[in-house]
Motif scaffolding. Structure first.
Motif, PDB file in Angstrom:
ATOM      1  N   LYS A  41     -19.161  24.520  52.719  1.00  0.00           N
ATOM      2  CA  LYS A  41     -17.796  24.971  53.001  1.00  0.00           C
ATOM      3  C   LYS A  41     -17.640  25.366  54.462  1.00  0.00           C
ATOM      4  CE  LYS A  41     -16.658  26.279  48.397  1.00  0.00           C
ATOM      5  NZ  LYS A  41     -15.792  26.973  47.538  1.00  0.00           N
ATOM      6  N   PHE A  42     -16.449  25.082  54.966  1.00  0.00           N
ATOM      7  CA  PHE A  42     -16.112  25.416  56.343  1.00  0.00           C
ATOM      8  C   PHE A  42     -16.241  26.922  56.546  1.00  0.00           C
ATOM      9  CE2 PHE A  42     -13.198  26.393  59.799  1.00  0.00           C
ATOM     10  CZ  PHE A  42     -13.615  25.477  60.757  1.00  0.00           C
ATOM     11  N   ARG A  78     -17.558  17.836  53.301  1.00  0.00           N
ATOM     12  CA  ARG A  78     -16.281  18.540  53.482  1.00  0.00           C
ATOM     13  C   ARG A  78     -15.133  17.551  53.579  1.00  0.00           C
ATOM     14  NH1 ARG A  78     -19.444  21.636  56.818  1.00  0.00           N
ATOM     15  NH2 ARG A  78     -18.671  20.620  58.698  1.00  0.00           N
ATOM     16  N   GLU A  79     -15.343  16.483  54.321  1.00  0.00           N
ATOM     17  CA  GLU A  79     -14.293  15.467  54.465  1.00  0.00           C
ATOM     18  C   GLU A  79     -13.995  14.789  53.134  1.00  0.00           C
ATOM     19  OE1 GLU A  79     -12.243  14.863  57.038  1.00  0.00           O
ATOM     20  OE2 GLU A  79     -13.232  16.608  57.934  1.00  0.00           O
ATOM     21  N   GLU A  81     -14.388  16.104  50.138  1.00  0.00           N
ATOM     22  CA  GLU A  81     -13.668  17.074  49.314  1.00  0.00           C
ATOM     23  C   GLU A  81     -12.216  17.189  49.764  1.00  0.00           C
ATOM     24  OE1 GLU A  81     -15.872  20.729  49.515  1.00  0.00           O
ATOM     25  OE2 GLU A  81     -17.637  19.819  48.588  1.00  0.00           O
ATOM     26  N   LYS A  82     -11.995  17.161  51.057  1.00  0.00           N
ATOM     27  CA  LYS A  82     -10.645  17.235  51.610  1.00  0.00           C
ATOM     28  C   LYS A  82      -9.831  16.012  51.185  1.00  0.00           C
ATOM     29  CE  LYS A  82      -8.534  17.839  56.171  1.00  0.00           C
ATOM     30  NZ  LYS A  82      -8.858  17.914  57.598  1.00  0.00           N
ATOM     31  N   ALA A  83     -10.451  14.833  51.243  1.00  0.00           N
ATOM     32  CA  ALA A  83      -9.771  13.610  50.838  1.00  0.00           C
ATOM     33  C   ALA A  83      -9.453  13.635  49.335  1.00  0.00           C
ATOM     34  CB  ALA A  83     -10.628  12.393  51.180  1.00  0.00           C
ATOM     35  N   ARG A  85      -8.916  16.289  47.520  1.00  0.00           N
ATOM     36  CA  ARG A  85      -7.804  17.236  47.316  1.00  0.00           C
ATOM     37  C   ARG A  85      -6.485  16.583  47.708  1.00  0.00           C
ATOM     38  NH1 ARG A  85     -11.368  20.984  49.721  1.00  0.00           N
ATOM     39  NH2 ARG A  85     -10.205  20.875  51.663  1.00  0.00           N
ATOM     40  N   GLY A  86      -6.523  15.775  48.765  1.00  0.00           N
ATOM     41  CA  GLY A  86      -5.329  15.077  49.219  1.00  0.00           C
ATOM     42  C   GLY A  86      -4.825  14.095  48.189  1.00  0.00           C
TER      43      GLY A  86
END
Length: 91
Positions: A41-42, A78-79, A81-83, A85-86
């Protein structure tokens, strides 16, 4: 001669303390590296560095030295997971 003996004893005690401090510092840094790797996590690595009393960049350098490629892998995670979520938000 008493002074020399006293000073010699103090020097020995000081050297022993210094060696123990080096061992303690090594243990702290090893624990910080392992704790940093527990999450991708960030901000996690920065928080661990702060708790350990070291800079985040120094911890990054230690992680990269002991586990080459882990930081890049964590960024990829992280990327991803971000994608994900998007995609959920768009659906």
């Amino acid at each position: 001669m008493t002074t020399t003996s006293r000073l010699a004893k103090l020097r020995e005690k000081s050297e022993a303390s210094e060696k123990q401090a080096e061992k303690d510092k090594a243990a702290l840094l090893a624990a910080a590296v392992e704790e940093a790797r527990k999450s991708t996590k960030f901000g996690h690595l920065t928080a661990v560095a702060k708790d350990a009393g070291i800079t985040a960049q120094y911890l990054r350098d230690l992680v990269e030295k002991r586990h080459p490629g882990w930081l890049a892998w964590a960024a990829e995670q992280r990327e991803a997971e971000k994608a994900a979520r998007g995609k959920k938000a768009a659906a």
